[in-house]
Design a protein around this motif. Structure first.
Motif, mmCIF file in Angstrom:
data_model
loop_
_atom_site.group_PDB
_atom_site.id
_atom_site.type_symbol
_atom_site.label_atom_id
_atom_site.label_comp_id
_atom_site.label_asym_id
_atom_site.label_seq_id
_atom_site.Cartn_x
_atom_site.Cartn_y
_atom_site.Cartn_z
ATOM 1 N N ALA A 145 0.907 -1.481 -0.027
ATOM 2 C CA ALA A 145 0.078 -0.164 -0.051
ATOM 3 C C ALA A 145 0.744 1.221 0.029
ATOM 4 N N GLY A 202 -11.556 0.361 0.745
ATOM 5 C CA GLY A 202 -11.132 1.307 1.985
ATOM 6 C C GLY A 202 -9.846 1.361 2.524
ATOM 7 N N MET A 203 -8.847 0.656 1.871
ATOM 8 C CA MET A 203 -7.424 0.627 2.465
ATOM 9 C C MET A 203 -6.665 1.876 1.730
ATOM 10 N N ASN A 204 -5.504 2.473 2.641
ATOM 11 C CA ASN A 204 -4.916 3.653 2.062
ATOM 12 C C ASN A 204 -3.763 3.326 1.180
ATOM 13 N N THR A 222 -0.366 4.979 -0.009
ATOM 14 C CA THR A 222 0.401 6.227 0.170
ATOM 15 C C THR A 222 1.646 6.188 -0.804
ATOM 16 N N VAL A 275 -1.694 10.576 0.297
ATOM 17 C CA VAL A 275 -2.546 9.537 0.689
ATOM 18 C C VAL A 275 -3.933 9.508 -0.083
ATOM 19 N N TRP A 276 -4.146 8.358 -0.622
ATOM 20 C CA TRP A 276 -5.325 8.117 -1.230
ATOM 21 C C TRP A 276 -5.916 6.823 -0.560
ATOM 22 N N THR A 277 -7.348 7.052 -0.261
ATOM 23 C CA THR A 277 -8.087 5.972 0.071
ATOM 24 C C THR A 277 -8.873 5.340 -0.763
ATOM 25 N N ALA A 278 -8.683 3.954 -1.108
ATOM 26 C CA ALA A 278 -9.535 3.158 -2.111
ATOM 27 C C ALA A 278 -11.031 3.169 -1.737
ATOM 28 N N THR A 304 -14.846 2.359 -0.515
ATOM 29 C CA THR A 304 -15.227 1.441 0.213
ATOM 30 C C THR A 304 -16.309 0.168 -0.651
#
Length: 177
Positions: free
Chosen positions: A72, A90-92, A94, A128-131, A133
């Motif tokens: 990630a 929902g995972m970040n 970076t 940081v980008w958050t996938a 959900t």
């Protein structure tokens, strides 16, 4: 998976760093310290090297990251290999970089292929980008690229993507590790 044989005289006690001279490489763990002589010896001879809170020869709990980044994370630099990651919803993710000379842009697949990135504003890492959900289907793919360019010419917008391979695909799926 290889090895190196280091042949050196052992007549100069102390802690000696063995490293690459590219800062980015040192930051991602491409360095080591050779301790010649006893630990905790005469500090005037450079032998009072501290191993920190770990017991001598203890194994670190966290392994160093791989040169391309972990599952990630993405090391973002000019002339890199394009990155491909698979993350759960929902995972970040970076993006890591050292200089204030890059950016990260979420773009369409078509713009990704042609490096049509209309953003040359630089900012300091990390990004940081958050996938999401919720994803469409079993897998959804997202495309990212750096829009920066060296020089002030407008046609160079996206040059980091085109000439520096600063691009990444992120696959979001519940089947990712």
């Amino acid at each position: 998976h290889g090895y190196a044989i280091i042949r050196t005289p052992l007549d100069n006690a102390g802690a000696w760093i063995f490293h690459c001279h590219i800062n980015y490489h040192v930051q991602i763990g491409m360095a080591m310290v050779l301790q010649i002589g006893e630990l905790g010896g005469n500090p005037l001879l450079g032998q009072a090297w501290c191993t920190g809170p770990l017991e001598q020869n203890a194994v670190c709990k966290t392994p160093p990251p791989s040169p391309g980044g972990g599952p990630a994370s993405i090391y973002w630099y000019f002339d890199m290999e394009p990155a491909h990651r698979c993350v759960k919803p929902g995972m970040n993710v970076t993006w890591l970089w050292e200089n204030k000379d890059h950016n990260v842009n979420n773009i369409t697949k078509e713009d990704f292929i042609s490096c049509n990135v209309n953003n040359s504003i630089a900012y300091s890492g990390d990004h940081v980008w958050t996938a999401p959900t919720e994803i469409r289907g079993i897998t959804e793919i997202f495309y990212f690229a750096c829009g920066r360019a060296y020089g002030a010419k407008t046609p160079n917008v996206g040059l980091h993507c085109r000439d520096g391979n600063m691009r990444a695909t992120i696959r979001v799926s519940n089947s990712c590790p």
